[in-house]
Scaffold this active site. Structure first.
Site, short mmCIF file in Angstrom:
data_model
loop_
_atom_site.label_atom_id
_atom_site.label_comp_id
_atom_site.label_asym_id
_atom_site.label_seq_id
_atom_site.Cartn_x
_atom_site.Cartn_y
_atom_site.Cartn_z
N SER A 129 0.82 -1.20 0.00
CA SER A 129 0.00 0.00 0.00
C SER A 129 0.87 1.27 0.00
CB SER A 129 -0.94 -0.06 1.21
OG SER A 129 -2.08 0.68 0.97
N HIS B 89 -7.59 -5.72 -0.46
CA HIS B 89 -6.36 -4.96 -0.22
C HIS B 89 -5.63 -5.53 1.00
CE1 HIS B 89 -4.01 -1.25 -0.42
NE2 HIS B 89 -4.18 -1.08 0.88
C1 GTR Z 1 -5.47 4.49 1.46
C2 GTR Z 1 -4.85 5.36 0.43
C3 GTR Z 1 -4.08 4.50 -0.51
C4 GTR Z 1 -3.19 3.51 0.21
C5 GTR Z 1 -3.74 3.02 1.52
C6 GTR Z 1 -2.75 2.48 2.53
O1 GTR Z 1 -6.36 5.12 2.28
O2 GTR Z 1 -5.87 6.06 -0.23
O3 GTR Z 1 -3.34 5.31 -1.40
O4 GTR Z 1 -1.93 4.00 0.37
O5 GTR Z 1 -4.41 4.00 2.23
O6 GTR Z 1 -1.57 2.80 2.51
O7 GTR Z 1 -3.19 1.74 3.41
#
Ligand code: GTR
Length: 424
Positions: free
Chosen positions: A261, A404
């Site tokens: 992420s 995710h």
């Molecule tokens: C989200 C963000 C993403 C990603 C994620 C993370 O909220 O919009 O770009 O980086 O966080 O890092 O968990």
């Protein structure tokens, strides 16, 4: 008092962000827009990049400078006389004797005790030394990556306030993301550190974490292009690698840097800047990471700068609403890692990160990898592959079924990838 101050920071950020109405994210492929990607093999003066020499002497430095100046902030140097490494504790019988745990402290500004990064390092006992390694920053403290009660609880109180990491009951609660045993069983070391040891993850105008150490290197850098937080984390990864270089059981010339992420955005930028990283993995990194910025799908340059203004330098915000004028796109960030192996991964339900945009970035880095004599993305077709069917070669990609996350499936692919390119 400190807590109250953080409350104020967050409060101010919330006020600011709610003042501008956010656009609904687009999840319709037909509405992702049309765009022309900049050609990594055309220099900004219009000349063609036709040899590895052209790339390394001209185009690569030019792109690296652009990504620094316009997006992440220029990568600062390091005063090596202020770095120090201390092995604090060792447990030679981790996982029933199959591995050794070490806790190493990286001091960024010795002899000052802070800022510092605490690394938890797990080395397989049975494997032939020195072993290749994976380096991965974690989100909530080293003690959350593994349930072994031997592991020290993160003592970074500033960061703990921002992330709500509250000690013992969180021991091991993120262990699924860091499969120590699986990794040491395959003959690799795993090193991890808490990302907020390097720079706490909120907007404080670049005051905390390692930012003060950058001042001597930023005198000639315009304010709008100074190191933002992703640059600070990437800089910290290089210092962690400096630390791994001092451990005789680890082969620091075979370290794969892995990030999920926001930390997957960070690993691409770390790999672009520091050629000592032998391979780079960017897991579900999305906007500002592997995903193409010119595609209007999921998170956009506008939404990311609204929610996380501190991740990117002020200059980047000037591209909101004129994304076509960016002098690069993210495939060129991946190309900056060439010819070293790079793995980009998506998750099928992680539409916010734009899996197709992540694939297209990897795919469009291929010409640079080919120019440098590698197989690049191999036989992969120009369209995204089926779920759970990894494609590519030295540039590799998969879209895992699911959400995710950083899972055992992902790690299994990264281990096979490292076996292919980093095992002797
Ligand atoms: C989200 C963000 C993403 C990603 C994620 C993370 O909220 O919009 O770009 O980086 O966080 O890092 O968990």
């Amino acid at each position: 008092m400190t807590k109250l101050l953080y409350g104020l920071f967050f409060g101010a950020a919330a006020l600011f962000t709610s003042a501008v109405p956010a656009q609904e994210p687009n999840y319709d492929e037909a509405a992702a827009g049309t765009y022309v990607l900049p050609d990594p093999l055309t220099a900004s003066d219009g000349s063609a990049v036709t040899t590895p020499d052209d790339w390394f002497a001209k185009r690569r430095p030019e792109l690296l400078e652009l990504f620094g100046r316009e997006m992440y902030g220029v990568m600062p140097g390091v005063d090596r006389s202020r770095l120090a490494f201390e092995t604090l504790r060792t447990d030679p019988v981790a996982f029933d004797g199959k591995a050794t745990f070490k806790e190493m402290r990286v001091y960024f500004d010795a002899p000052n005790p802070a800022p510092k990064l605490d690394l938890l390092i797990c080395i397989p006992n049975g494997a032939e030394k020195p072993v290749p390694a994976f380096l991965v920053l974690n989100f909530q403290g080293n003690h959350t990556t593994c349930s072994d009660p031997w592991i020290s609880i993160s003592d970074n109180t500033e960061a703990i306030h921002t992330r709500g990491v509250d000690g013992r009951e969180r021991r091991g609660h993120k262990k699924d993301r860091y499969p120590f045993e699986m990794i040491v069983d395959r003959g690799y070391a795993l090193a991890t550190g808490f990302y907020e040891d390097i720079d706490p993850d909120f907007d404080d105008q670049r005051r905390n974490g390692v930012h003060p150490l950058f001042a001597p290197f930023e005198r000639d850098v315009p304010e709008e292009s100074r190191a933002a937080t992703i640059t600070a984390w990437a800089w910290g990864l290089s210092r962690a690698l400096d630390g791994l270089e001092t451990i005789p059981e680890i082969d620091a010339s075979r370290v794969t840097v892995v990030g999920h992420s926001r930390l997957g955005k960070t690993t691409l930028w770390a790999g672009a800047n520091d050629p000592r990283f032998a391979a780079v993995v960017s897991n579900d990194s999305g906007c500002g990471g592997a995903a193409l910025t010119r595609r209007n799908f999921g998170e956009t340059i506008e939404s990311i700068n609204r929610a996380f203004p501190h991740w990117f330098c002020p200059k980047y915000k000037t591209y909101v609403g004129r994304v076509g004028e960016l002098p690069f796109d993210q495939h060129e960030l991946i190309a900056l890692i060439a010819p070293r192996p790079v793995y980009v991964a998506s998750a099928s339900e992680d539409l916010w990160a734009d899996p197709t945009g992540e694939f297209l970035s990897a795919y469009n880095a291929d010409p640079v990898y080919r120019l440098l004599g590698t197989e690049g993305i191999g036989e992969a077709a120009p369209d995204p592959p089926e779920a759970d069917a990894p494609v590519g070669a030295v540039v590799r990609y998969h879209r895992r079924t699911g959400k995710h996350d950083l899972t055992e499936y992902d790690w299994a692919q990264y281990l096979d990838f490292a076996d292919r390119y980093l095992q002797r």
